[in-house]
Design an enzyme around this catalytic site. Structure first.
Site, PDB file in Angstrom:
ATOM      1  N   ARG A  87       1.626   7.526 -10.020  1.00 29.17           N
ATOM      2  CA  ARG A  87       1.187   7.604  -8.628  1.00 29.17           C
ATOM      3  C   ARG A  87       1.503   8.988  -8.089  1.00 29.17           C
ATOM      4  NH1 ARG A  87       0.903   6.528  -3.287  1.00 29.17           N
ATOM      5  NH2 ARG A  87       2.826   6.660  -2.107  1.00 29.17           N
ATOM      6  N   GLU A 179       7.626   5.565   1.459  1.00 31.06           N
ATOM      7  CA  GLU A 179       6.187   5.454   1.219  1.00 31.06           C
ATOM      8  C   GLU A 179       5.870   3.957   1.208  1.00 31.06           C
ATOM      9  OE1 GLU A 179       6.747   3.577  -1.786  1.00 31.06           O
ATOM     10  OE2 GLU A 179       5.218   4.712  -2.852  1.00 31.06           O
ATOM     11  N   MET A 180       4.725   3.542   0.680  1.00 35.09           N
ATOM     12  CA  MET A 180       4.359   2.144   0.869  1.00 35.09           C
ATOM     13  C   MET A 180       3.803   1.434  -0.374  1.00 35.09           C
ATOM     14  SD  MET A 180       2.815   2.441   4.742  1.00 35.09           S
ATOM     15  CE  MET A 180       3.107   0.717   5.122  1.00 35.09           C
ATOM     16  N   GLU A 181       3.980   2.008  -1.549  1.00 37.31           N
ATOM     17  CA  GLU A 181       3.319   1.433  -2.737  1.00 37.31           C
ATOM     18  C   GLU A 181       4.191   1.244  -3.977  1.00 37.31           C
ATOM     19  OE1 GLU A 181       1.986   4.116  -1.063  1.00 37.31           O
ATOM     20  OE2 GLU A 181       0.411   3.035   0.004  1.00 37.31           O
ATOM     21  N   ASP A 204       6.244  14.378   6.046  1.00 37.13           N
ATOM     22  CA  ASP A 204       6.797  14.289   7.399  1.00 37.13           C
ATOM     23  C   ASP A 204       8.272  13.909   7.298  1.00 37.13           C
ATOM     24  OD1 ASP A 204       5.112  11.691   6.712  1.00 37.13           O
ATOM     25  OD2 ASP A 204       6.800  11.040   7.921  1.00 37.13           O
TER      26      ASP A 204
HETATM   27  N1  HPA Z   1       6.146   6.067   6.422  1.00 31.58           N
HETATM   28  C1  HPA Z   1       5.551   5.355   5.468  1.00 31.58           C
HETATM   29  N2  HPA Z   1       4.809   5.907   4.537  1.00 31.58           N
HETATM   30  C2  HPA Z   1       4.639   7.231   4.567  1.00 31.58           C
HETATM   31  C3  HPA Z   1       5.224   8.022   5.536  1.00 31.58           C
HETATM   32  C4  HPA Z   1       6.026   7.408   6.519  1.00 31.58           C
HETATM   33  O1  HPA Z   1       6.585   8.071   7.409  1.00 31.58           O
HETATM   34  N3  HPA Z   1       4.870   9.315   5.309  1.00 31.58           N
HETATM   35  C5  HPA Z   1       4.072   9.290   4.235  1.00 31.58           C
HETATM   36  N4  HPA Z   1       3.932   8.038   3.771  1.00 31.58           N
END
Ligand code: HPA
Length: 235
Positions: A87, A179-181, A204
């Site tokens: 990923r 992140e989310m995955e 960020d």
């Molecule tokens: N939160 C969740 N997923 C993300 C973020 C975040 O601040 N930045 C990039 N992917």
């Protein structure tokens, strides 16, 4: 064909580079691969198979979130005989020791998600990525003189949280970024006896609230994409 991928059997490479965004998959194919072919466009979750320095590679988008990457990684591993998924994504920093554009390789992922329990009945908070794949990526980074932070990340189910407890996740679980995955990707890879890794660029910061523009993000991703592809040809 699977319910979500129309590619013909044999048209997907053993190693798949997986960004979240379908347009990023297109960008990688157009800028890095030769002789590439679009092999999936169901739901516009584009997959391209081509060559990088002579080696066959597929780049396919995962979409956002664990349910989405859970579907595509499962179908790639079980129906298309994929061995490795790397990923390539973005993450928000949980510590001021990470700056914008830093590269992170996820050694493991913590999550409060119940993805793994729902999928297979096991109950874990932390799931590891593949150590062999990680070593190839770390060695490649060293050879290319790229700095990579190797550590734990947080895979969150929610982007817009009302009370973001990131300090607690950093203190208690040592999560460096969010992140989310990955938690779902690592779980599926482990269950299928296949390999998965996750490279992230810090886009960020939850600590300083610094953010990147979409143009900066695009440019900074070159570093990560190059590292993923250079690692892929060593597999
Ligand atoms: N939160 C969740 N997923 C993300 C973020 C975040 O601040 N930045 C990039 N992917």
């Amino acid at each position: 064909m699977t319910p979500h991928i129309e590619a013909e059997k044999g048209s997907i490479a053993k190693t798949v580079i997986m960004p979240g965004d379908p347009l990023r998959a297109k960008f990688i194919a157009e800028n890095y691969l030769t002789d590439y072919k679009l092999v999936n466009s169901v739901r516009e979750m584009f997959a391209y198979t081509g060559k990088y320095k002579g080696k066959e590679i597929t780049v396919m988008a995962s979409g956002m979130g664990m349910p989405s990457i859970g579907i595509y990684s499962y179908e790639l591993f079980t129906e298309y005989d994929v061995d490795n998924i790397i990923r390539v994504g973005t993450a928000g920093a949980y510590t001021d020791e990470l700056n914008l554009f830093d590269l992170v390789l996820a050694r493991d992922a913590y999550s409060e998600s119940s993805f793994e329990t729902t999928q297979s009945g096991i109950d874990e908070d932390v799931l590891a990525s593949n150590e062999e794949l990680n070593q190839v990526i770390l060695n490649t980074a060293k050879d290319l003189n790229k700095k990579v932070v190797y550590g734990r990340i947080h895979s969150s189910d929610v982007f817009y949280k009302e009370n973001n407890n990131f300090k607690e996740l950093y203190d208690k679980y040592h999560c460096l970024a969010v992140e989310m995955e990955s938690f779902a990707l690592f779980h599926i890879a482990n269950r299928c006896h296949k390999k998965a890794a996750c490279l992230l660029t810090i886009s960020d910061s939850l600590v300083t609230h610094a953010e990147t523009t979409s143009e900066q993000r695009q440019n900074s991703l070159y570093e990560m994409i190059e590292l993923a592809l250079e690692s892929a040809i060593r597999l």
